[in-house]
Design a protein around this motif. Structure first.
Motif, mmCIF file in Angstrom:
data_model
loop_
_atom_site.group_PDB
_atom_site.id
_atom_site.type_symbol
_atom_site.label_atom_id
_atom_site.label_comp_id
_atom_site.label_asym_id
_atom_site.label_seq_id
_atom_site.Cartn_x
_atom_site.Cartn_y
_atom_site.Cartn_z
ATOM 1 N N VAL A 45 0.943 -1.137 0.141
ATOM 2 C CA VAL A 45 -0.011 0.078 -0.217
ATOM 3 C C VAL A 45 1.160 0.932 -0.125
ATOM 4 C CG1 VAL A 45 -1.849 1.642 1.483
ATOM 5 C CG2 VAL A 45 -1.998 -1.032 0.795
ATOM 6 N N SER A 46 1.692 1.218 0.301
ATOM 7 C CA SER A 46 2.935 2.320 0.655
ATOM 8 C C SER A 46 3.387 3.149 -0.764
ATOM 9 C CB SER A 46 4.227 2.308 1.296
ATOM 10 O OG SER A 46 4.193 1.330 2.566
ATOM 11 N N LEU A 47 3.561 1.855 -1.805
ATOM 12 C CA LEU A 47 3.421 2.580 -3.060
ATOM 13 C C LEU A 47 2.195 3.354 -3.859
ATOM 14 C CD1 LEU A 47 5.337 -0.537 -5.115
ATOM 15 C CD2 LEU A 47 6.051 1.311 -4.722
ATOM 16 N N ARG A 48 1.367 2.846 -2.960
ATOM 17 C CA ARG A 48 -0.132 3.796 -3.787
ATOM 18 C C ARG A 48 -0.144 5.106 -2.456
ATOM 19 N NH1 ARG A 48 -3.535 0.972 -5.463
ATOM 20 N NH2 ARG A 48 -4.596 2.947 -6.189
ATOM 21 N N LEU A 49 0.400 5.192 -1.597
ATOM 22 C CA LEU A 49 0.439 6.286 -0.654
ATOM 23 C C LEU A 49 1.227 7.611 -1.303
ATOM 24 C CD1 LEU A 49 0.467 5.229 3.796
ATOM 25 C CD2 LEU A 49 -1.746 6.111 1.807
ATOM 26 N N ALA A 104 -1.688 3.715 11.637
ATOM 27 C CA ALA A 104 -3.130 4.797 11.482
ATOM 28 C C ALA A 104 -2.143 6.609 10.919
ATOM 29 C CB ALA A 104 -3.497 5.421 12.646
ATOM 30 N N VAL A 105 -1.309 6.431 12.028
ATOM 31 C CA VAL A 105 -0.662 8.333 12.118
ATOM 32 C C VAL A 105 -0.053 8.280 9.953
ATOM 33 C CG1 VAL A 105 1.211 9.073 12.656
ATOM 34 C CG2 VAL A 105 -0.472 8.249 14.320
ATOM 35 N N THR A 106 0.505 6.850 9.930
ATOM 36 C CA THR A 106 1.671 6.658 8.514
ATOM 37 C C THR A 106 0.901 7.583 7.679
ATOM 38 O OG1 THR A 106 2.592 4.760 8.623
ATOM 39 C CG2 THR A 106 2.310 5.635 6.889
ATOM 40 N N ALA A 186 -7.369 -3.202 -5.718
ATOM 41 C CA ALA A 186 -8.813 -3.178 -6.202
ATOM 42 C C ALA A 186 -10.452 -2.512 -5.588
ATOM 43 C CB ALA A 186 -9.016 -4.576 -7.551
ATOM 44 N N ALA A 187 -10.318 -3.095 -4.761
ATOM 45 C CA ALA A 187 -11.919 -3.112 -4.059
ATOM 46 C C ALA A 187 -11.464 -1.688 -3.143
ATOM 47 C CB ALA A 187 -12.298 -4.393 -3.495
ATOM 48 N N LEU A 188 -10.768 -1.221 -2.840
ATOM 49 C CA LEU A 188 -11.000 -0.464 -1.635
ATOM 50 C C LEU A 188 -9.974 0.557 -1.326
ATOM 51 C CD1 LEU A 188 -10.601 -2.525 1.710
ATOM 52 C CD2 LEU A 188 -13.363 -1.585 0.695
ATOM 53 N N PRO A 189 -10.402 2.063 -1.238
ATOM 54 C CA PRO A 189 -8.843 2.992 -1.033
ATOM 55 C C PRO A 189 -7.756 2.954 -0.076
ATOM 56 C CG PRO A 189 -11.318 3.823 -0.907
ATOM 57 C CD PRO A 189 -11.369 2.267 -0.788
ATOM 58 N N SER A 190 -6.863 3.152 -0.722
ATOM 59 C CA SER A 190 -5.607 2.938 0.315
ATOM 60 C C SER A 190 -5.952 2.878 1.856
ATOM 61 C CB SER A 190 -4.426 4.241 -0.254
ATOM 62 O OG SER A 190 -4.265 3.133 -1.650
ATOM 63 N N THR A 191 -6.691 4.848 1.974
ATOM 64 C CA THR A 191 -6.813 5.261 3.420
ATOM 65 C C THR A 191 -7.283 3.540 3.630
ATOM 66 O OG1 THR A 191 -6.766 7.050 2.605
ATOM 67 C CG2 THR A 191 -8.301 6.719 4.349
ATOM 68 N N VAL A 192 -8.795 3.111 3.334
ATOM 69 C CA VAL A 192 -9.631 2.288 4.154
ATOM 70 C C VAL A 192 -8.479 1.546 4.821
ATOM 71 C CG1 VAL A 192 -10.905 0.451 3.497
ATOM 72 C CG2 VAL A 192 -11.489 2.898 2.692
ATOM 73 N N ILE A 193 -7.201 1.209 3.644
ATOM 74 C CA ILE A 193 -6.762 -0.671 4.124
ATOM 75 C C ILE A 193 -6.425 -0.203 4.631
ATOM 76 C CG2 ILE A 193 -4.878 -2.024 3.010
ATOM 77 C CD1 ILE A 193 -6.438 -1.238 0.027
ATOM 78 N N VAL A 194 -5.487 0.879 5.216
ATOM 79 C CA VAL A 194 -4.659 1.181 6.374
ATOM 80 C C VAL A 194 -5.115 1.346 7.753
ATOM 81 C CG1 VAL A 194 -2.766 3.493 7.527
ATOM 82 C CG2 VAL A 194 -2.805 2.834 4.198
ATOM 83 N N LEU A 195 -6.459 2.054 7.464
ATOM 84 C CA LEU A 195 -6.459 2.166 8.829
ATOM 85 C C LEU A 195 -7.267 0.891 9.394
ATOM 86 C CD1 LEU A 195 -8.541 5.790 8.253
ATOM 87 C CD2 LEU A 195 -7.001 5.656 9.706
ATOM 88 N N ALA A 196 -8.197 0.227 7.801
ATOM 89 C CA ALA A 196 -8.539 -1.286 8.310
ATOM 90 C C ALA A 196 -7.438 -1.812 9.262
ATOM 91 C CB ALA A 196 -9.110 -1.760 7.227
ATOM 92 N N LEU A 197 -5.852 -1.935 8.653
ATOM 93 C CA LEU A 197 -5.250 -2.995 8.814
ATOM 94 C C LEU A 197 -4.512 -1.990 10.675
ATOM 95 C CD1 LEU A 197 -2.956 -4.263 8.885
ATOM 96 C CD2 LEU A 197 -1.632 -2.723 7.577
ATOM 97 N N CYS A 248 -6.797 12.758 -3.841
ATOM 98 C CA CYS A 248 -7.535 10.992 -4.926
ATOM 99 C C CYS A 248 -8.814 11.727 -4.895
ATOM 100 C CB CYS A 248 -7.095 10.225 -4.487
ATOM 101 S SG CYS A 248 -5.760 9.501 -4.704
ATOM 102 N N ASP A 249 -9.774 11.711 -5.668
ATOM 103 C CA ASP A 249 -10.858 11.649 -5.109
ATOM 104 C C ASP A 249 -11.439 10.034 -5.474
ATOM 105 O OD1 ASP A 249 -11.543 14.224 -4.775
ATOM 106 O OD2 ASP A 249 -12.390 14.653 -7.500
ATOM 107 N N VAL A 250 -10.769 9.189 -6.518
ATOM 108 C CA VAL A 250 -11.275 7.747 -7.074
ATOM 109 C C VAL A 250 -9.732 7.499 -6.470
ATOM 110 C CG1 VAL A 250 -12.033 6.688 -8.352
ATOM 111 C CG2 VAL A 250 -13.134 8.602 -8.187
ATOM 112 N N GLU A 251 -9.770 6.586 -5.650
ATOM 113 C CA GLU A 251 -8.573 5.626 -6.623
ATOM 114 C C GLU A 251 -8.923 4.842 -7.237
ATOM 115 O OE1 GLU A 251 -5.410 4.989 -2.667
ATOM 116 O OE2 GLU A 251 -6.683 5.277 -1.932
ATOM 117 N N THR A 252 -8.096 3.561 -8.048
ATOM 118 C CA THR A 252 -8.757 2.896 -8.946
ATOM 119 C C THR A 252 -6.828 2.034 -9.071
ATOM 120 O OG1 THR A 252 -6.884 3.806 -10.951
ATOM 121 C CG2 THR A 252 -9.248 4.583 -11.051
#
Length: 517
Positions: A45-49, A104-106, A186-197, A248-252
């Motif tokens: 996910v860091s690559l996306r951030l 989370a702070v990342t 492919a299914a979730l924004p990076s923000t959701v992935i990071v906060l969920a983790l 981002c408005d949308v993360e593809t």
């Protein structure tokens, strides 16, 4: 004579320290699997951030991998060092809770720092990737040696215990890499992935602390005030993530995308990919070409074929579908086939940029290099290469082998135009010109005078064909455009290219050629 005797009472031998009680094998395996997998989720996910700020180049990818490996090395060393000095049972829960907070702070740290470090300088890449992955990954890497220490109650089983837990950690990393790359991104924004983790790690740490406290009287060390401080820090990290600037408005699956309305024309839309202007679309007028390089492409197309004559065109890269819409509108009956790797971007174009696919405009999702190989020989009049961004350049589309396949698909009198973005000292555009010229008999270049002189970065348009190019009409048409541009061909173009490298599938150091320092 009497004698006295005294009993000598021997001092009890000091007892050996009782090793900490081992964790249940299932719990130990779960902790190692989770912590190892979480490191690889962060790495992916860091690559996306960091991508919207420094691109997704070979250097960025290498930096993320290097930082993750460094974090694993230092975290494992520190975890082992602490395991020999303190009861590992008192450290496991805090390590997971702190890793969740650091995760989370990342988000806010990377987004605020990214705005300041925007660009592709090596120092910016290293610093931003370090901020993205180093601390949480190091905390997570410390979990495995703590667990291993707890499980080594019998020295006769050392190899078995270490090997089993090492294998479980590796499986955790593999599973996380595949699930993140194929499903989560492919299914979730990076923000959701990071906060969920972060949430999973924090909750796991709290539950583990309660379990260990119930079983042995240990758990999160320190007074209640310290625990409260950790809770506040975690909430602050989540809160900052909510207000941090999000590009981002949308993360593809491939892009951080945003669409903005033109402040001077309500029907105008600007598409931003990875924080950079990528396409301008006029919803009311598909013939309106705002950017200079799109005007050059339209000019070449109009000179290559009489106005309104149909054309079989292939577009390598869709973006905002500006050029496919232009050719479909100006040449009724034309066949415009667009190869776009990002299906999410195509859906965004349909939803917000007015793209309507049909007989004259078709979109095929997939890698342009792969899809091109399936195209019939001598089947296209016009091929537009517009898959390069200023921060993301797919190197495999820049090689001689790619140019050869484009030449195969073009009809004998067909024309290939390629948009290239480069900056002084212009090493990439020179190499790409040399590469295209290695396959096509006739090559020309259109670019701003300042860019040709090496004074500024800009878009360059390569024009190539095996047939003679319609060069005679280009200079006069360029003078009619709002922005100045020059045409280079023949000896002047050869002088500009010089001894530039021809890029091949075997050797194409595109990222290094694009480096400005």
């Amino acid at each position: 004579m009497s004698s006295t005797s005294s009993d000598v009472v021997a001092e009890p031998a000091p007892s050996a320290p009782v090793p900490p009680r081992a964790l249940p094998n299932g719990l130990a395996a779960f902790l190692v699997f989770l912590s190892s997998g979480a490191v690889l989720v962060l790495e992916t996910v860091s690559l996306r951030l960091v991508g919207p700020y420094v691109g997704v180049t070979l250097q960025v990818t290498s930096s993320v991998i290097g930082m993750a490996l460094g974090a694993i090395a230092y975290g494992a060393w520190m975890g082992g060092w602490l395991a020999d000095r303190r009861d590992p049972r008192t450290l496991l829960a805090p390590a997971l809770v702190l890793a969740g907070i650091a995760t989370a702070v990342t988000l806010p740290v990377v987004r605020y720092a990214g705005e300041a470090l925007r660009g592709g300088a090596a120092s910016a890449v290293l610093l931003l990737t370090a901020l993205a992955v180093l601390l949480p990954a190091a905390l997570l890497a410390g979990v495995t040696p703590l667990v291993v220490k707890l499980q080594l109650a019998d020295l006769r089983r050392t190899g078995q215990v270490v090997g089993r837990l090492s294998g479980i950690g590796t499986l955790g990393g593999i599973t996380a890499t595949l699930v993140t790359g194929f499903v989560l991104v492919a299914a979730l924004p990076s923000t959701v992935i990071v906060l969920a983790l972060a949430g999973v790690l924090g909750v796991t740490g709290l539950v583990l602390g309660a379990y260990l406290r119930r079983g042995s009287g240990t758990g999160l060390p320190g007074p209640t005030r310290a625990k409260a401080a950790l809770a506040v820090l975690g909430l602050a990290g989540a809160g900052l993530s909510a207000v941090a600037p999000n590009p981002c408005d949308v993360e593809t699956a491939y892009h951080c995308a945003r669409v903005e309305v033109d402040g001077q024309w309500t029907q105008g839309r600007t598409l931003y990919l990875n924080s950079a202007e990528h396409s301008y679309v006029d919803l009311a007028d598909p013939t309106h070409l705002k950017y200079a390089y799109t005007q050059w492409i339209g000019l070449v197309a109009d000179l290559a074929r009489p106005p309104k004559q149909r054309m079989d065109a292939l577009h390598l890269g869709g973006g905002g579908f500006t050029m496919p819409r232009y050719l479909a509108a100006t040449r009724p009956g034309s066949d415009n086939l667009v190869f776009e790797i990002d299906g999410g971007l195509v859906e965004l174009d349909r939803r917000e940029l007015g793209v309507r696919t049909g007989p004259q405009l078709r979109a095929r999702v997939g890698d342009a290099r792969v899809l091109l190989g399936a195209e019939p020989t001598d089947s296209r009049d016009f091929i537009v290469g517009d898959a390069f961004g200023h921060l993301v350049v797919p190197w495999h589309l820049a090689t001689r082998e790619m140019a050869a396949d484009i030449r195969r698909v073009l009809r004998p009198d067909g024309i290939y135009v390629q948009n290239v973005i480069d900056y002084p000292p212009d090493r990439f555009i020179r190499a790409e010109l040399a590469t295209v010229a290695a396959e096509f008999r006739n090559v020309a270049l259109i670019a701003p005078p300042g860019a040709i002189a090496g004074q500024a970065g800009a878009n360059f348009l390569i024009v190539a064909s095996d047939a003679p190019l319609p060069l005679a009409g280009i200079p006069a048409q360029l003078r009619l455009l709002p922005e100045p541009a020059r045409l280079l061909h023949g000896d002047k173009l050869a002088a500009f290219v010089g001894d530039a490298l021809v890029l091949t599938d075997d050797f194409a150091p595109v990222d290094q050629l694009l480096a400005t320092a």
